[in-house]
Design a protein around this motif. Structure first.
Motif, mmCIF file in Angstrom:
data_model
loop_
_atom_site.group_PDB
_atom_site.id
_atom_site.type_symbol
_atom_site.label_atom_id
_atom_site.label_comp_id
_atom_site.label_asym_id
_atom_site.label_seq_id
_atom_site.Cartn_x
_atom_site.Cartn_y
_atom_site.Cartn_z
ATOM 1 N N ASN A 6 -11.096 -10.570 -6.364
ATOM 2 C CA ASN A 6 -10.352 -9.481 -6.985
ATOM 3 C C ASN A 6 -8.896 -9.578 -6.517
ATOM 4 N N PRO A 7 -7.970 -10.020 -7.402
ATOM 5 C CA PRO A 7 -6.599 -10.301 -6.938
ATOM 6 C C PRO A 7 -5.878 -9.053 -6.427
ATOM 7 N N ASP A 8 -6.332 -7.856 -6.844
ATOM 8 C CA ASP A 8 -5.648 -6.630 -6.404
ATOM 9 C C ASP A 8 -6.018 -6.233 -4.976
ATOM 10 N N SER A 9 -7.176 -6.700 -4.497
ATOM 11 C CA SER A 9 -7.672 -6.204 -3.204
ATOM 12 C C SER A 9 -7.701 -7.261 -2.106
ATOM 13 N N ILE A 10 -7.485 -8.520 -2.490
ATOM 14 C CA ILE A 10 -7.751 -9.587 -1.523
ATOM 15 C C ILE A 10 -6.517 -9.863 -0.662
ATOM 16 N N SER A 11 -6.747 -10.302 0.583
ATOM 17 C CA SER A 11 -5.632 -10.714 1.453
ATOM 18 C C SER A 11 -6.115 -11.873 2.313
ATOM 19 N N PRO A 12 -5.191 -12.721 2.792
ATOM 20 C CA PRO A 12 -5.619 -13.809 3.678
ATOM 21 C C PRO A 12 -6.373 -13.273 4.900
ATOM 22 N N HIS A 13 -5.911 -12.147 5.459
ATOM 23 C CA HIS A 13 -6.563 -11.610 6.652
ATOM 24 C C HIS A 13 -8.014 -11.213 6.346
ATOM 25 N N GLY A 14 -8.228 -10.559 5.185
ATOM 26 C CA GLY A 14 -9.589 -10.143 4.820
ATOM 27 C C GLY A 14 -10.529 -11.333 4.692
#
Length: 521
Positions: free
Chosen positions: A335-343
């Motif tokens: 999900n591009p709106d919710s994802i992050s490298p840290h997650g």
């Protein structure tokens, strides 16, 4: 000048068989080449049995060839299609199958046909319900095999590295056609049921593999005959597979395989299949990402063709540690709106040490994740492929990249690429760490540890509720109040809570550690 000559990979006979690479018109008669000299009639027949009745056989031992005739053209087509994706083996040697120019086999007036006819008769009698193989060409074995099942029960002990369905298929295919595999965990042990086309194959596999280690000094195989004589597989996914039916649904919310993946599955000799390298079978040299089938690179892959006298109890890898090749994963449908490298670092860090994460600049629903080694990449892939994250079912496969590149100085990246190689949050840096024994699939129950004495159950329940989870149950460990179990509303909630709250500062210099639990409350 570009002149394309027929591949010489199949040895000297490539000139004689111009039809090697472009199969002729379908026929119910199939031509089999490169048959080892010692192979029996029954073993050749067993290649065809999974697909229907074998109605005739012609062995040309002097030429290492045979012809088999199937009862119908449909059966022959199914068989050729199957062996296109999973190279057939006889006595550990790959053999080559193609349609014959003959429409049927006329063998009545040929000498030496008695053995072939006896073998056909015996096999057909066995398959019509009489399990004895009396009169089969492998006479010495027939007394051993009376009433024996083609299904093996496999237990993997000392499971230090993950063993997937693909790894089992790769090992057991060396002894004959594997039709079906079902894997499961019972009594905290990884187990599998595996069905061969023929009890002879099951017998050879059991004799050779029982007690062997898949990897050096660990993952010991215990192989016995099952009481079942046939397996019923409902779904093709990472837990169960019927190799004769690529049309089965994937079941339980697993995304179904796309055809190119289905073709790579269960192809024992295809090194670029997503599993062969990841399982630690690939030596530490990089292969081009082409579908290399085993016969074309005999030197490098000798350890894949398991020797009968597996050296000092090592089946698959002779002194080769699971390699760093294939340690980069491609994660898609994020999900591009919710994802992050840290997650992604926190989630994939449950299964191995994540060195780098790159969310793709132009396609933010895709990310590359570089793990410490191929074993950890395999572990993360087998546990996280098909899980729900931020409302989407994610796909995890092996990437063709060997490393994740960091952006160059001054290059626009928007913080999408991160290097975590020096992070203090790696779980597996210390050799022999307890974390190696506590790797479990995602579950709705989380294991919490490093809880300071002042924190109450309500504090923790409220902490998890604030991230949007439903807390269904909570319990401190009786013997050690630093640890607790918390059960949330779903596996997806637990995955999200682990990402949000692992390493959360609880005060008093305590950071919460969160893992998936194998227990429920």
């Amino acid at each position: 000048m570009n002149s394309s000559t027929p591949s010489a990979a199949n040895g000297n006979d490539s000139k004689k068989f111009k039809g090697d690479r472009s199969p002729c018109i379908p026929s119910r008669v199939l031509h089999i080449r490169k048959i080892p000299i010692e192979v029996s009639e029954a073993e050749v027949i067993s290649l065809g049995l999974p697909f229907g009745k074998v109605t005739n056989l012609l062995m040309l031992k002097g030429k290492n060839q045979a012809f088999i005739e199937m009862a119908s053209e449909e059966a022959a087509i199914t068989m050729v299609n199957y062996y296109t994706t999973a190279a057939p083996h006889l006595r550990n040697q790959p053999v080559f199958i193609q349609y014959s120019n003959h429409r049927e086999l006329k063998t009545d007036n040929l000498p030496n046909q008695a053995r072939a006819q006896a073998a056909l008769h015996a096999v057909n009698a066995m398959h019509s319900g009489n399990m004895s193989i009396t009169g089969s060409a492998s006479g010495s074995e027939s007394s051993l095999l009376q009433g024996q099942s083609p299904v093996l029960r496999i237990i993997v002990e000392n499971l230090f590295y993950p063993v997937s369905l693909e790894v089992l298929h790769q090992i057991f295919s060396k002894f004959g056609t594997v039709l079906k595999i079902i894997t499961f965990t019972k009594n905290n042990q990884f187990q599998a049921l595996l069905q061969y086309a023929d009890p002879v194959n099951a017998h050879h596999a059991k004799m050779t593999l029982d007690g062997q280690n898949i990897y050096n000094a660990c993952c010991t195989l215990r192989v016995e005959f099952s009481k079942l004589t046939s397996l019923n597989v409902k779904y093709n996914n990472d837990k169960s597979r019927d190799f004769t039916r690529l049309d089965l649904p994937s079941g339980d919310g697993q995304p179904s395989l796309d055809p190119s993946m289905a073709a790579a599955f269960g192809a024992p000799g295809i090194i670029s299949s997503p599993f062969a390298g990841a399982a630690g079978f690939a030596p530490t040299i990089s292969f081009p990402q082409a579908g290399l089938s085993m016969p074309t690179v005999p030197g490098h892959l000798s350890h894949l063709a398991i020797p009968t006298s597996a050296v000092a109890g090592r089946v698959a890898i002779h002194g080769i540690a699971p390699s760093a090749v294939h340690s980069v994963l491609l994660v898609s449908n994020l999900n591009p709106d919710s994802i992050s490298p840290h997650g992604l670092f926190i989630l994939f860090g449950v299964y191995g040490d994540v060195h780098r994460v790159k969310i793709l600049f132009n396609k933010k629903e895709n990310a590359l994740i570089q793990m410490a080694d191929a074993t950890q990449a395999q572990l993360a892939m087998s546990h996280l492929n098909g899980q729900r994250l931020h409302g989407k079912v994610i796909r995890v496969t092996l990437s063709k990249h060997q490393t994740v590149q960091l952006p160059r100085e001054g290059q626009e990246d928007q913080g999408l690429t991160k290097d975590f190689s020096n992070s203090p949050l790696h779980r597996f840096k210390k050799p022999g760490s307890k974390n190696f024994q506590n790797i479990f699939p995602p579950s709705a129950t989380l294991h919490l540890s490093n809880i300071p004495p002042s924190i109450t159950d309500d504090d923790l329940k409220n902490l998890f509720a604030r991230t949007g989870c439903t807390v269904k149950a909570f319990k401190f460990f009786q013997k050690d109040r630093k640890m607790a179990l918390i059960q949330l509303g779903s596996v997806e909630e637990a995955i999200q809570a682990l990402i949000d709250l692992h390493n959360h500062d609880l005060g008093e210099n305590h950071h919460l550690r969160v893992s998936f639990s194998k227990s429920t409350i």
